[in-house]
Design a protein around this motif. Structure first.
Motif, short mmCIF file in Angstrom:
data_model
loop_
_atom_site.label_atom_id
_atom_site.label_comp_id
_atom_site.label_asym_id
_atom_site.label_seq_id
_atom_site.Cartn_x
_atom_site.Cartn_y
_atom_site.Cartn_z
N UNK A 63 6.44 -8.18 7.26
CA UNK A 63 5.94 -7.86 5.92
C UNK A 63 6.57 -6.53 5.53
N UNK A 64 6.30 -6.07 4.31
CA UNK A 64 6.88 -4.76 3.96
C UNK A 64 6.26 -3.65 4.81
N UNK A 65 5.05 -3.86 5.34
CA UNK A 65 4.46 -2.85 6.23
C UNK A 65 5.16 -2.88 7.59
N UNK A 111 13.56 8.05 12.15
CA UNK A 111 12.81 8.38 13.37
C UNK A 111 13.61 9.32 14.26
N UNK A 123 8.05 -4.14 8.42
CA UNK A 123 9.46 -3.74 8.34
C UNK A 123 9.61 -2.24 8.17
N UNK A 124 8.58 -1.62 7.65
CA UNK A 124 8.64 -0.18 7.38
C UNK A 124 8.44 0.65 8.65
N UNK A 125 7.37 0.38 9.40
CA UNK A 125 7.09 1.28 10.53
C UNK A 125 7.71 0.84 11.85
N UNK A 167 4.67 -5.63 -0.54
CA UNK A 167 3.93 -6.88 -0.77
C UNK A 167 2.73 -6.52 -1.63
N UNK A 208 4.64 5.12 7.52
CA UNK A 208 5.50 4.80 8.66
C UNK A 208 5.63 5.98 9.63
N UNK A 209 5.61 7.20 9.08
CA UNK A 209 5.82 8.38 9.93
C UNK A 209 4.70 8.49 10.96
N UNK A 239 12.66 0.67 0.61
CA UNK A 239 12.58 -0.35 -0.45
C UNK A 239 12.31 0.33 -1.81
N UNK A 252 10.67 -0.46 12.99
CA UNK A 252 11.97 0.06 13.48
C UNK A 252 11.86 1.53 13.90
N UNK A 253 10.96 2.25 13.27
CA UNK A 253 10.74 3.66 13.65
C UNK A 253 10.23 3.73 15.07
N UNK A 265 15.19 3.20 8.80
CA UNK A 265 13.95 3.58 9.47
C UNK A 265 14.26 4.20 10.84
N UNK A 314 10.59 1.47 17.39
CA UNK A 314 11.64 1.00 18.29
C UNK A 314 12.61 2.15 18.60
#
Ligand SMILES: Cc1cc2nc3c(=O)[nH]c(=O)nc-3n(C[C@H](O)[C@H](O)[C@H](O)COP(=O)(O)OP(=O)(O)OC[C@H]3O[C@@H](n4cnc5c(N)ncnc54)[C@H](O)[C@@H]3O)c2cc1C
Ligand SMILES: Nc1ncnc2c1ncn2[C@@H]1O[C@H](COP(=O)(O)O)[C@@H](O)[C@H]1O
Lengths: 249, 308
Positions: free
Chosen positions: B92-94, A133, B96-98, A160, B70-71, A142, B100-101, A129, B103
């Protein structure tokens, strides 16, 4: 198209690690090391895309000590074409890993970067990720299915509650989940062939990336241990214990 | 010190994960704001305004955020987050997805999966599949964190925060949502269930999971599975408990026909009471079980169902 696959050398998934007695870290001495399982799935997917005629070259890259060349060789034996090792003895955190990979992406210009969704040592689940970015690329994390169609890729994601499919412009970052594929075993002839495939070695300095340590580990401890309870003889006894002793039903 | 919590929701309902992330924020201390990003998500914002300890709810209501791509969400959170000392989301999977981007866009590290707050800059997190717990200290100006929700208790709904619009529209235009296949279930989801009964390879097929469902219905339980059961196609992926599936910590966890691999234990060993039903007395699951029953599940589960 070119696919770049970043892989990490980690302690084998069958090994149960122990915390050092001085609580500074886990003890990895003399443990079996392997390619991170999610990275192996990424290599397999890239090789399949090459076999299907979608990709033309699969490049694997690993950041770590010289020993990680072993895992690069494993990936080459699975069908990757060449390797890049970025030599460092430091423990590189995900943001710095992503910055190093970003430099490699700028040099190599892959259309897809396929990473594992997480490393089984750090359990971070961040690098793909972060790389996406930094590179301004879309991401399909995933992944349980990857379909390249023209200048786009469709990724089915394990989320989920079920599955979600997204469409990404290429170039894109994809991170693998467990059910994407089942990696093959390297055949002996391919292991021999892999020995002759090239591995280029670079350093973070050459790439112009300073390895940051924004996060300091103060201590490492074992989790609160759970001791085995009792064996019950019958379903009746189990139900009675759950009702009267544990009081959870 | 002001903390931004990113709400977890489906545009209609605020998930209790958010209540738990707010609890983690409260443990850090300081002012707490919640961001609700979505499309037509006004009701969610109203629910978020009730969370105890929250002073302000920001609503970014825009088609670009509908599916939490996430974008787009990554850009929004990096933009709004600049003003905060901490940015928190559920692991959650949400989240964890966005996250780190965001950050990376802020040029700071992310601390994944915290289970404890020791100080505003010091947190505990498991790694190596939960076989070790690290206490880590961040020197970043903005601390970006995902929270393992099973480790925090939900805050109450006793607040009344102000709700304001955040009209930052970010559409990266590089990704789009195609569709989803969500498993619909009447049973409580694994994250909120106080009892979970899970099946493994020993269940043999998907049909046999009906036995577990019957028990689950009597107990008001959620149904989970091991990776082996998911990989074999017995049940859908979102039922997987473990290092790479859901991390759960219910009052009662019943493992049926599950051997107890490290990766499975990583997802359930913080449950209050663990029951294992397995025909192999050597199965490692018995080493963490409070109550073990060595039995053939095809006898034991129907009997259990009859006796509840
Ligand atoms: C990177 C990685 C990540 C992973 N992540 C996860 C994860 O998140 N979650 C997870 O669960 N696994 C995960 N795994 C897989 C894990 O290592 C194990 O393979 C898996 O948990 C085994 O599932 P199981 O216990 O159902 O199957 P098995 O290990 O095959 O065990 C089946 C058990 O059923 C018992 N049994 C069989 N028949 C009966 C019967 N009639 N009555 C009673 N008992 C019976 C057997 O005695 C046995 O103990 C991961 C693996 C890797 C490499
Ligand atoms: N040292 C490394 N070298 C190469 N790739 C890495 C390294 N660390 C992480 N990665 C990649 O990033 C993925 C996710 O790692 P993480 O964010 O640490 O959980 C891994 O599966 C790899 O594909």
């Amino acid at each position: 198209m070119k696919i770049l696959v970043p892989i990490k050398r980690v302690v084998d998934y069958n090994v149960k690690v122990r915390v050092k007695s001085d609580n500074t870290d886990v003890d990895l001495s003399n443990l079996k090391m392997s390619i991170n399982p999610f990275c192996e799935i990424a290599v397999e997917e890239a090789v399949r895309l090459k076999e299907a005629g979608v990709a033309s070259e699969v490049v694997v890259v690993s950041i770590g000590e010289k020993a990680c060349q072993e895992q690069l060789r494993t990936a080459l034996a699975l069908g990757a074409d060449r390797g890049i090792q970025i030599e460092t003895s430091e423990k590189v955190q995900p943001l710095s890993v992503a910055k190093l990979l970003h430099k490699v992406v700028e040099e190599e210009q892959p259309q897809i970067v396929l990473l594992g969704k997480q490393t089984i040592d750090g359990d971070n689940n961040q690098t793909g990720q972060m790389l996406a970015a930094l590179a301004g690329m879309p991401q399909g994390t995933f992944a349980s299915e990857v379909k390249v169609e023209g200048d786009k890729v469709q990724v089915t994601r394990e989320v989920d509650g079920g599955l979600m499919t997204v469409e990404l412009n290429l170039p894109a970052v994809v991170t693998t989940d467990l059910r994407l594929n089942e990696p093959r075993y390297a055949s002996l002839p391919n292991i021999m062939k892999a020995k002759r495939k090239p591995i280029a070695v670079k350093t973070p300095e050459e790439l112009g990336v300073e390895i940051a340590t924004n996060i300091e580990v103060l201590k490492v401890e074992s989790p609160a241990s759970r001791s085995a309870g009792v064996m019950v003889e019958s379903v009746d006894e189990l139900v009675a214990k759950l009702r009267n002793e544990a009081k959870v039903i | 010190m002001t903390i931004l919590v990113i709400a977890e929701h489906d545009n209609a309902v605020l998930k209790t994960d958010t209540h738990k992330v707010v609890a983690a924020a409260a443990a850090i201390g300081g002012d707490i704001n919640v961001l609700v990003a979505g499309a037509n998500c006004g009701d969610v914002a109203q629910s978020a305004a009730k969370l105890a300890g929250v002073s302000k709810v920001l609503v970014a209501d825009n088609a670009a955020y509908e599916h939490h791509l996430a974008e787009n969400l990554g850009l929004l959170v990096a933009d709004l987050g600049k003003e905060y000392s901490h940015i928190l989301a559920a692991a959650s999977t949400t989240g964890k997805n966005f996250l780190p981007r965001s950050a990376a866009l802020l040029d700071v590290a992310q601390i994944s999966d915290i289970i404890r707050v020791d100080a505003p800059d010091t947190f505990a997190r498991p790694f190596y599949a939960g076989n070790a717990i690290a206490t880590v200290k961040s020197s970043d100006s903005i601390k970006v964190i995902t929270v393992r929700t099973s480790a925090f208790d939900a805050v109450e709904e006793t607040g009344s925060a102000e709700v304001v619009a955040a009209d930052a529209a970010h559409d990266a235009g590089i990704s789009s949502y195609i569709g989803s296949e969500m498993t619909v279930s009447e049973r409580p989801d694994l994250g909120s269930a106080s009892i979970i009964i899970s099946g493994g390879r020993g269940m043999q097929n998907g049909e046999n999971f009906k036995m577990l469902e019957e028990v689950a219905d009597k107990l008001g339980a959620g149904v989970g599975a091991s990776r082996a059961a998911v990989d074999a196609g017995f049940v859908p992926n979102d039922m997987q408990v473990g290092q790479t599936g859901k991390i759960v910590a219910p009052e009662l966890y019943i493992a049926v026909g599950i051997s107890g691999a490290i990766q499975h234990l990583a997802g359930m060993k913080d449950s209050k009471v663990i029951v294992a039903i397995n025909k192999d007395p050597e199965a490692p699951i018995f080493q963490v079980a409070d109550y073990g029953l060595e039995a053939d599940l095809f006898d034991a589960v129907p009997e259990l169902n009859a006796k509840l």
